[in-house]
Design a protein around this motif. Structure first.
Motif, mmCIF file in Angstrom:
data_model
loop_
_atom_site.group_PDB
_atom_site.id
_atom_site.type_symbol
_atom_site.label_atom_id
_atom_site.label_comp_id
_atom_site.label_asym_id
_atom_site.label_seq_id
_atom_site.Cartn_x
_atom_site.Cartn_y
_atom_site.Cartn_z
ATOM 1 N N TYR A 1 0.482 -4.091 -3.266
ATOM 2 C CA TYR A 1 1.580 -3.904 -4.208
ATOM 3 C C TYR A 1 1.127 -4.441 -5.560
ATOM 4 N N PRO A 2 1.386 -3.716 -6.638
ATOM 5 C CA PRO A 2 0.954 -4.172 -7.957
ATOM 6 C C PRO A 2 1.636 -5.478 -8.363
ATOM 7 N N TYR A 3 1.162 -6.044 -9.429
ATOM 8 C CA TYR A 3 1.678 -7.307 -9.952
ATOM 9 C C TYR A 3 3.199 -7.261 -10.038
ATOM 10 N N GLY A 4 3.854 -8.237 -9.462
ATOM 11 C CA GLY A 4 5.312 -8.247 -9.435
ATOM 12 C C GLY A 4 5.899 -9.290 -10.361
ATOM 13 N N ALA A 5 6.971 -8.921 -11.029
ATOM 14 C CA ALA A 5 7.613 -9.846 -11.963
ATOM 15 C C ALA A 5 9.133 -9.718 -11.929
ATOM 16 N N SER A 6 9.678 -9.445 -10.745
ATOM 17 C CA SER A 6 11.132 -9.318 -10.639
ATOM 18 C C SER A 6 11.551 -9.539 -9.192
ATOM 19 N N VAL A 7 12.846 -9.677 -8.980
ATOM 20 C CA VAL A 7 13.377 -9.823 -7.625
ATOM 21 C C VAL A 7 13.099 -8.551 -6.822
ATOM 22 N N VAL B 1 2.692 -8.689 -16.801
ATOM 23 C CA VAL B 1 1.507 -8.048 -17.341
ATOM 24 C C VAL B 1 1.647 -8.050 -18.863
ATOM 25 N N ASN B 2 0.581 -8.354 -19.573
ATOM 26 C CA ASN B 2 0.581 -8.448 -21.040
ATOM 27 C C ASN B 2 1.560 -9.503 -21.543
#
Length: 182
Positions: free
Chosen positions: A139-145, A67-68
């Motif tokens: 589930y919100p935007y995911g950016a990790s394991v 995000v951003n």
């Protein structure tokens, strides 16, 4: 196929406007093709409108989008927020590589990494990947394991409870999210 063609016809003006906006803002291709893992581990080229700078991964290292994310262009931020960047995936549906509803396809690099840390991760490839899915809605935007682990629980729920009724729920909720974002 009929639904894909109708959606494609309906979205053509939006696609033309988006293509022009992308070209006016920055040099480079209008579309972004990226390898993704689909049904039974088959790799295919996912098509999206380009929303990032062309040098987003110039060092060749795959990164989670965040995000951003500073790599996202101004037009890219708008088309991501409105989900317009996803429209070209209709071509993936027409080619039989994707469905409208299913687990989101992931990049091969991340699939290999996630298979090492998430037991049974490859189970999500038992169904065609989708443009939208149960995990994306819940589930919100995911950016990790860690985010991938959480989303995987929703993917498993979808696979285990796969039905036309569940697909309709996801379709209605996706329409709501696209037309009335939070």
């Amino acid at each position: 196929i009929v639904a894909s063609l109708l959606l494609l016809l309906f979205s053509t003006p939006i696609m033309v406007f988006t293509a022009i906006a992308i070209k006016l803002e920055s040099r480079g291709p209008i579309f972004y093709l990226q390898e993704r893992v689909g049904l039974n581990g088959t790799v295919f080229k996912l098509m999206k409108f380009r929303s990032m700078r062309t040098d987003a991964e110039k060092d060749g290292v795959p990164r989670w989008a965040a995000v951003n994310d500073s790599r996202i262009t101004r037009v890219g931020a708008f088309i991501r927020h409105t989900r317009i960047d996803e429209i070209p995936q209709i071509f993936n549906v027409l080619r039989g590589e994707m469905s409208f509803i299913g687990p989101r396809p992931e990049r091969p690099y991340f699939v290999e990494e996630l298979r090492k840390s998430i037991p049974y991760y490859f189970e999500r490839h038992r169904v065609k990947p989708g443009i939208s899915g149960w995990a994306q809605l819940n589930y919100p935007y995911g950016a990790s394991v860690e985010d991938a682990k959480e989303k995987f629980q929703y993917d498993l729920y979808y696979i285990k409870n796969y039905s036309l009724f569940l697909d309709m729920i996801v379709l209605v909720q996706t329409t709501r999210v696209v037309l009335w974002p939070d």
